[in-house]
Each structure stands twice: as C-alpha cells, then as structure tokens.
Design a protein around this motif. Structure first.
Motif, PDB file in Angstrom:
ATOM      1  N   LEU A  47       0.860  -1.175   0.000  1.00 42.03           N
ATOM      2  CA  LEU A  47       0.000   0.000   0.000  1.00 42.03           C
ATOM      3  C   LEU A  47       0.903   1.233   0.000  1.00 42.03           C
ATOM      4  O   LEU A  47       1.676   1.434   0.930  1.00 42.03           O
ATOM      5  CB  LEU A  47      -0.913   0.001   1.228  1.00 42.03           C
ATOM      6  CG  LEU A  47      -2.042   1.020   1.230  1.00 42.03           C
ATOM      7  CD1 LEU A  47      -3.165   0.566   2.146  1.00 42.03           C
ATOM      8  CD2 LEU A  47      -1.593   2.405   1.615  1.00 42.03           C
ATOM      9  N   THR A  49      -0.158   4.795  -1.178  1.00 38.77           N
ATOM     10  CA  THR A  49      -0.786   6.073  -0.830  1.00 38.77           C
ATOM     11  C   THR A  49      -2.273   5.878  -0.548  1.00 38.77           C
ATOM     12  O   THR A  49      -2.860   4.855  -0.893  1.00 38.77           O
ATOM     13  CB  THR A  49      -0.639   7.110  -1.968  1.00 38.77           C
ATOM     14  OG1 THR A  49      -1.347   6.649  -3.121  1.00 38.77           O
ATOM     15  CG2 THR A  49       0.820   7.366  -2.317  1.00 38.77           C
ATOM     16  N   ARG A  50      -2.863   6.920   0.061  1.00 40.19           N
ATOM     17  CA  ARG A  50      -4.301   6.942   0.316  1.00 40.19           C
ATOM     18  C   ARG A  50      -4.878   8.241  -0.232  1.00 40.19           C
ATOM     19  O   ARG A  50      -4.181   9.260  -0.315  1.00 40.19           O
ATOM     20  CB  ARG A  50      -4.591   6.837   1.814  1.00 40.19           C
ATOM     21  CG  ARG A  50      -4.196   8.084   2.589  1.00 40.19           C
ATOM     22  CD  ARG A  50      -4.359   7.917   4.091  1.00 40.19           C
ATOM     23  NE  ARG A  50      -4.020   9.122   4.818  1.00 40.19           N
ATOM     24  CZ  ARG A  50      -2.802   9.567   5.066  1.00 40.19           C
ATOM     25  NH1 ARG A  50      -1.755   8.903   4.603  1.00 40.19           N
ATOM     26  NH2 ARG A  50      -2.603  10.678   5.750  1.00 40.19           N
ATOM     27  N   VAL A  69      -0.903   4.479   5.378  1.00 43.05           N
ATOM     28  CA  VAL A  69      -1.999   4.636   6.335  1.00 43.05           C
ATOM     29  C   VAL A  69      -1.422   4.513   7.740  1.00 43.05           C
ATOM     30  O   VAL A  69      -0.546   3.686   7.980  1.00 43.05           O
ATOM     31  CB  VAL A  69      -3.117   3.584   6.124  1.00 43.05           C
ATOM     32  CG1 VAL A  69      -3.878   3.845   4.831  1.00 43.05           C
ATOM     33  CG2 VAL A  69      -2.580   2.166   6.147  1.00 43.05           C
ATOM     34  N   GLN A  73       3.281   1.681   5.414  1.00 41.83           N
ATOM     35  CA  GLN A  73       3.025   1.255   4.041  1.00 41.83           C
ATOM     36  C   GLN A  73       3.096  -0.273   4.047  1.00 41.83           C
ATOM     37  O   GLN A  73       4.113  -0.865   3.689  1.00 41.83           O
ATOM     38  CB  GLN A  73       4.038   1.858   3.070  1.00 41.83           C
ATOM     39  CG  GLN A  73       3.868   3.351   2.878  1.00 41.83           C
ATOM     40  CD  GLN A  73       4.802   3.901   1.821  1.00 41.83           C
ATOM     41  OE1 GLN A  73       5.947   3.499   1.710  1.00 41.83           O
ATOM     42  NE2 GLN A  73       4.299   4.842   1.036  1.00 41.83           N
ATOM     43  N   TYR A 101      -6.886   3.475  -2.394  1.00 34.12           N
ATOM     44  CA  TYR A 101      -5.491   3.246  -2.034  1.00 34.12           C
ATOM     45  C   TYR A 101      -4.725   2.950  -3.315  1.00 34.12           C
ATOM     46  O   TYR A 101      -5.226   2.233  -4.186  1.00 34.12           O
ATOM     47  CB  TYR A 101      -5.334   2.037  -1.106  1.00 34.12           C
ATOM     48  CG  TYR A 101      -6.016   2.151   0.230  1.00 34.12           C
ATOM     49  CD1 TYR A 101      -5.851   3.271   1.035  1.00 34.12           C
ATOM     50  CD2 TYR A 101      -6.813   1.119   0.700  1.00 34.12           C
ATOM     51  CE1 TYR A 101      -6.472   3.356   2.269  1.00 34.12           C
ATOM     52  CE2 TYR A 101      -7.429   1.195   1.934  1.00 34.12           C
ATOM     53  CZ  TYR A 101      -7.259   2.314   2.714  1.00 34.12           C
ATOM     54  OH  TYR A 101      -7.875   2.397   3.935  1.00 34.12           O
ATOM     55  N   GLU A 112      -4.876   1.242  -8.456  1.00 37.94           N
ATOM     56  CA  GLU A 112      -5.699   1.734  -7.360  1.00 37.94           C
ATOM     57  C   GLU A 112      -6.772   0.721  -7.001  1.00 37.94           C
ATOM     58  O   GLU A 112      -7.285   0.011  -7.870  1.00 37.94           O
ATOM     59  CB  GLU A 112      -6.343   3.068  -7.734  1.00 37.94           C
ATOM     60  CG  GLU A 112      -5.332   4.185  -7.835  1.00 37.94           C
ATOM     61  CD  GLU A 112      -5.966   5.553  -7.934  1.00 37.94           C
ATOM     62  OE1 GLU A 112      -7.159   5.653  -8.293  1.00 37.94           O
ATOM     63  OE2 GLU A 112      -5.262   6.532  -7.648  1.00 37.94           O
TER      64      GLU A 112
END
Length: 130
Positions: A47, A49-50, A69, A73, A101, A112
């Motif tokens: 993961l 980015t958000r 988050v 990551q 995300y 995404e």
C-alpha cells in the motif's frame, strides 16, 4: 460493515460514532473507523498512498491525500491482511467517506483499489427523505 473488492484485494470498513469525543453544543462530532485490507490475489502488494473524500451533512467536502496509512506502508503477501483504526471529525452530526489506495506489486506495477463509501451517523443526525 462496508465492503469493496478490486483485483482480489478486499477492503472492509466499520465506522463507530464516539459520543465521548463529540459535543453537539460545539458542533464537533467524531468517529473512528476500522479498515481491514485482505489480499486474496496471487501477488504480493504494498500500500503506497491513500486518497479520502470526506463529506459532511452540509455537502462540504475535504480531500485527504498522503503516504500509506497510520504511518505505515504495509506489504501484503497472498492470503495476508492488514488492519488499522483511524478517526475523523466533522462539524455536522452525519456525513460519509469514500476513498482509494494506490497499491504496487513487487514488479513495480501501480494500481488503485476502492475503499467502499461508508456512512458516518450519530444519534443527533436527522435523516429526511424527499
């Protein structure tokens, strides 16, 4: 519970109104939300980015973007899951959130995944049907 699946990665969200952190007199309402991300696919993913879109009962929106988050990551191998809890304040007694995300495979492919839209409700929130 709210649920979305993108590329065999499941995201569930469970919001929870926190009356002890809220004050109707001060127009401050607070929710926690617990997110569980489960990798049911064949590839290990990270993961990166958000991106959140937060909308209050008056229709005002706020966008939040950032790395990872809760300061992490997480890397999820096939069959693994990651769980975290965060919070959101609003100036109204209800609202909703939705987001995405950005994930990355070990081969460097970025894509995404959806976070399901979820409702932020409190006992003070009045619902009307037109």
């Amino acid at each position: 519970m709210y649920r979305a699946v993108t590329r065999r990665i499941e995201v569930t969200v469970e919001p929870n109104y926190l009356p002890e952190r809220s004050s109707a007199e001060n127009r401050q309402y607070f929710w926690s939300y617990t997110v569980v991300i489960t990798n049911s696919g064949e590839e290990t993913v990270k993961l990166r980015t958000r991106h959140w879109v937060i909308t209050d009962a008056s229709g005002r929106t706020q966008e939040v973007r950032g790395e990872g988050v809760v300061g992490e990551q997480p890397v999820l191998a096939p069959g693994e899951r990651f769980e975290y809890t965060s919070g959101v304040p609003l100036p109204t007694a209800s609202g909703f959130m939705a987001g995405r995300y950005q994930m990355e495979t070990e081969a460097g492919e970025k894509f995404e995944i959806d976070v399901p839209p979820f409702s932020l409700d409190s006992p003070e929130g009045k619902r009307t049907l037109n």
